[in-house]
Enzyme design. Structure first.
Site, PDB file in Angstrom:
ATOM      1  N   ASP A 134      -6.267  -6.668   5.583  1.00  0.00           N
ATOM      2  CA  ASP A 134      -5.647  -8.091   5.124  1.00  0.00           C
ATOM      3  C   ASP A 134      -5.722  -9.175   5.977  1.00  0.00           C
ATOM      4  OD1 ASP A 134      -4.123  -7.315   7.266  1.00  0.00           O
ATOM      5  OD2 ASP A 134      -2.287  -7.186   6.428  1.00  0.00           O
ATOM      6  N   ASP A 183      -5.857  -2.694  -3.368  1.00  0.00           N
ATOM      7  CA  ASP A 183      -7.363  -3.113  -3.445  1.00  0.00           C
ATOM      8  C   ASP A 183      -7.373  -4.169  -4.448  1.00  0.00           C
ATOM      9  OD1 ASP A 183      -8.000  -1.481  -1.393  1.00  0.00           O
ATOM     10  OD2 ASP A 183      -9.189  -0.108  -2.672  1.00  0.00           O
ATOM     11  N   ASN A 209       0.882  -1.199   0.115  1.00  0.00           N
ATOM     12  CA  ASN A 209      -0.049   0.059  -0.145  1.00  0.00           C
ATOM     13  C   ASN A 209       0.891   1.293   0.038  1.00  0.00           C
ATOM     14  OD1 ASN A 209      -2.828  -0.780  -0.147  1.00  0.00           O
ATOM     15  ND2 ASN A 209      -2.892  -1.306   2.111  1.00  0.00           N
ATOM     16  N   HIS A 226      -3.038   2.762  -2.356  1.00  0.00           N
ATOM     17  CA  HIS A 226      -4.099   1.831  -1.797  1.00  0.00           C
ATOM     18  C   HIS A 226      -4.908   1.200  -2.982  1.00  0.00           C
ATOM     19  CE1 HIS A 226      -4.013   2.515   2.350  1.00  0.00           C
ATOM     20  NE2 HIS A 226      -3.469   3.736   2.049  1.00  0.00           N
TER      21      HIS A 226
END
Length: 782
Positions: A435, A409, A400, A405
């Site tokens: 996660d 994703d 990330n 991000h």
């Protein structure tokens, strides 16, 4: 033939045609007004009754006298004024009575009204004929007289019955035609009944001559018919405007709107037409039950969910609200509000899906997982049980931070797809959030339980670590899996989840084992940590902490310069829990913030009670230093307790600064601006001590205790102490040595030029600020 010969031979056909035109026009207007009156009540009905009576009476009277003007007898004729005017009154009054009775409810009322209209035409005709003046005898054939009456009454009844039969254009035309026949058949049949015998010797007539009658007929006819026509036109215009307003109102709503009168649709809006995929003409006049299921039995008391059937045989779920009214004519009026439920049901399905599934990956979420786990514990009471796998991704935060991000994703979606593909029958996989994933694996009681769980964990981990194709590189992460078996590792679901998490944390901390099974001895440290955390909360709430003070002494003259505040946590048995044991727990749980505030406030309060204004040294945790409101808190405590800022010295570790040098330096400068001294604690153990000294002008350096403990047996420690003292002297920063426990250590520090010392040799930490511990120590320092 006699009637036909009368019309052709004895009448001016041009005026007959004019009479017919007046009769047709007036009859059409009269029937329209009759229909209006039938659909109204109260004052509006009375208004239409007067207007209709005027139109009908004028039609009968004008038709009669225009036809009389068309009659061409062989002698001069005139009309007696009172009888002529009386015939007009009869026509008006009779029409009013006929329309009033005929507009009442029931078939009999309509038939009676039609008969009254025929009798009105008869009475007006023969009263008008009675007012005829000429030099002759007028004889009436009774057969034709009776025939004229029968025709007038019959056609009148037919006209009223047709007008009440319906609103279709055919009904309007036929009812008007029947009314015309009622008037015309009466007149000409009645005229055919007349035999005129001229006579000599009669005096001069004093009646109204034909010319004056013509003007009178024209004036009365135009006045009454014009008034009726104007009234009807204004009412029609008003009703059309109201219908347009109603149409605009219902078209302005998002829901479908339908107006039904007497079981027939009269108005719909565009939303309903779009819903049915039809044109307005396709619905008008039809019952709404043809499209909406159970529409005929809807009472209007509640909102009903039902179905709408389109002409394409498509069933659409709808919500229908009905409002029942009654028209002025008494007809049932129902307003239907129809709402398409497809979008709402889709949203409800979406909400229900999101309540049980993860919005990003579509996998079952925590709620579904807990429900599934509870169900499995109930269903597998005597079976082989199941394994709970707690899965945490490794290095996902780094992905990330490095790629953003959005890429993170995408990786989660990629992992979820791989897990779904790798799942087997009897396995349930869910994403708890972030996660974290979990899996429930049903175990066969005939095979090794741990072996089955280990195989499933290895298979799922292999699916997770498959990399995702990025723009320029393959992106992937590892996985740590903790396994707990039901029921031996926890019969309660919450305990089983906790134990699987413990195993997962152990796998995460391990370098080699990424799949760990829960073991009972594994969570003793965790339970102890939880006990410490709970104890810290209670000690803070119950004010059970204590502060001990240890003196800090000047090496040169032996004078006490200040005291360091040391936090102690006493237990019920009189023992103390070491700060090295509970301070890390407090820092991890965030309790260090309220505890640190309590220590600072209590130490300042007690320092104000000392006999001399000694310096007060208080340690700051790295967690406290990371909060930007620390200077404000310290300032407020100084104001509340009254302690002068010059007496307060805050000690920080080098590690606390390194984590965020810019923020730490900014906060320390704010604290120093208050007049507070800042000391660096445990100097010499960090990675960049010299650069830290350069970044901020500390008021004191505290030599790390590790060097003092190795002083006597380690030449390297002696050399480091000399170097630190030299640095302090060069930068003009005083140096304080901790853990001074022997006279030899004190002598060495004094020889090397150390400024201040602190340790058991000079005084152990006590609840009160006391003088030096022993006379020997005092003399040694002096």
């Amino acid at each position: 033939m006699r009637v036909l010969n009368c019309v052709v031979d004895d009448h001016n056909l041009l005026l007959v045609a004019l009479a017919a035109l007046v009769c047709v026009t007036g009859s059409g207007i009269t029937m329209q007004l009759y229909r209006k009156m039938r659909g109204c009540r109260g004052l509006m009905r009375a208004t239409w009754l007067v207007t209709g009576a005027g139109a009908g009476g004028a039609t009968i009277w004008c038709t009669h006298f225009i036809a009389m003007l068309a009659w061409t007898p062989s002698m001069a004729t005139s009309y007696e004024p009172f009888m002529t005017a009386g015939s007009l009154v009869v026509a008006l009054a009779g029409c009013a009575l006929a329309l009033g009775v005929g507009s009442s409810r029931g078939l009999a009322a309509k038939l009676i009204g039609g008969a009254l209209f025929g009798l009105t035409v008869t009475g007006m005709h023969y009263l008008g004929m009675a007012g005829l003046e000429n030099k002759a005898f007028v004889l009436f054939d009774p057969v034709y007289v009776v025939a004229s009456v029968v025709l007038a009454v019959g056609f009148g009844v037919l006209a009223f019955w047709l007008a009440a039969a319906g609103q279709l254009p055919a009904h309007k035309v036929t009812s008007s035609a029947a009314l015309v026949l009622a008037i015309v058949s009466l007149h000409f049949t009645g005229m055919a009944a007349i035999t005129v015998l001229p006579m000599d010797g009669f005096g001069q007539s004093h009646g109204v001559n034909s010319n004056l009658l013509a003007f009178g007929v024209a004036g009365v006819g135009l006045l009454l018919l014009g008034s009726a026509l104007a009234t009807y036109a204004l009412q029609e215009q008003f009703q059309r405007r109201e219908r347009r307003r109603l149409k605009a109102l219902i078209d302005g709503t998002a829901d479908g709107m339908v107006v039904e009168i007497a079981g027939r649709i009269v108005m719909v809006n565009e939303a309903f037409l779009d819903l049915c995929k039809l044109e307005s003409a396709d619905l008008t006049g039809a019952p709404i039950a043809r499209w909406i299921e159970d529409a005929n039995v809807m009472t209007g008391q509640t909102v009903v969910q039902t179905q709408l059937l389109t002409d394409d045989q498509e069933l659409i779920p709808v919500e229908v609200a009905v409002r029942n009214e009654q028209s002025e004519s008494g007809a049932a009026v129902r307003l239907f509000a129809v709402r398409d439920l497809r979008r709402r049901q889709e949203q409800e399905r979406r909400i229900a899906f999101l309540a049980r599934n993860d919005s990003l990956t579509g996998m079952p979420n925590r709620a579904s997982f807990l429900e599934k786990m509870t169900r499995m514990t109930h269903l597998m009471g005597g079976g082989g049980g199941f394994a709970l796998l707690a899965i945490d991704l490794d290095r996902f935060k780094d992905i990330n931070d490095l790629y953003g991000h959005a890429v993170g994703d995408q990786l989660l979606v990629h992992i979820a797809e791989n897990l779904r593909a790798a799942g087997r029958e009897g396995e349930f996989i869910a994403r708890l959030g972030g996660d974290e994933f979990v899996a429930l694996v049903a175990l066969n009681p005939l095979a090794g339980r741990r072996e089955q769980a280990a195989v499933a964990a290895a298979r799922l981990r292999e699916a997770i670590i498959q990399p995702m194709d990025g723009e320029h590189t393959n992106i992937g992460c590892g996985a740590s899996i903790g396994v707990a078996l039901w029921p031996e590792d926890g019969a309660d679901t919450s305990i089983l989840i906790n134990n699987a998490d413990l195993a997962m944390y152990r796998a995460k901390a391990s370098v080699s084992d990424k799949v760990c099974f829960y073991e009972k001895a594994m969570d003793e440290a965790v339970r102890h940590r939880r006990r410490v955390t709970e104890g810290l909360r209670k000690a803070l709430e119950q004010d059970r902490f204590q502060i001990f003070y240890q003196p800090q002494v000047c090496v040169i003259d032996g004078e006490i310069k200040g005291y360091e505040a040391l936090l102690r946590w006493p237990q019920d048995d009189g023992s103390f829990i070491s700060p090295d044991e509970f301070i890390p727990v407090a820092e991890d749980t965030g309790l260090i913030l309220p505890i640190g505030e309590w220590v600072l406030r209590r130490a300042c309060e007690e320092a104000m009670q000392w006999d001399k204004p000694y310096r007060l040294a208080v340690n700051l945790s790295p967690v406290q230093l990371g909060h930007t409101d620390l200077p404000k808190l310290v300032h407020q405590i100084l104001l509340d307790t009254g302690l002068p800022p010059a007496r307060l010295e805050l000690e920080i570790t080098e590690t606390a600064m390194i984590s965020d040098m810019a923020l730490s330096t900014h906060i320390l400068r704010q604290l120093k601006a208050l007049g507070i001294s800042i000391a660096m604690d445990d100097f010499g153990t960090g990675y960049s001590s010299l650069s830290t000294l350069r970044a901020f002008p500390f008021d004191k350096i505290k030599l790390d205790r590790a060097f003092m403990s190795e002083l006597e047996g380690s030449p390297q420690s002696r050399a480091i102490i000399r170097a630190v003292l030299t640095i302090g002297e060069s930068l003009n920063i005083p140096v304080l040595a901790e853990v001074v426990e022997t006279l030899d250590q004190l002598a060495f520090l004094r020889e090397q030029g150390c400024d201040e010392v602190q340790g058991f040799l000079l005084g152990r930490p006590t609840r009160q600020a006391l003088p030096l511990a022993t006379q020997e120590a005092a003399l040694a320092v002096a």
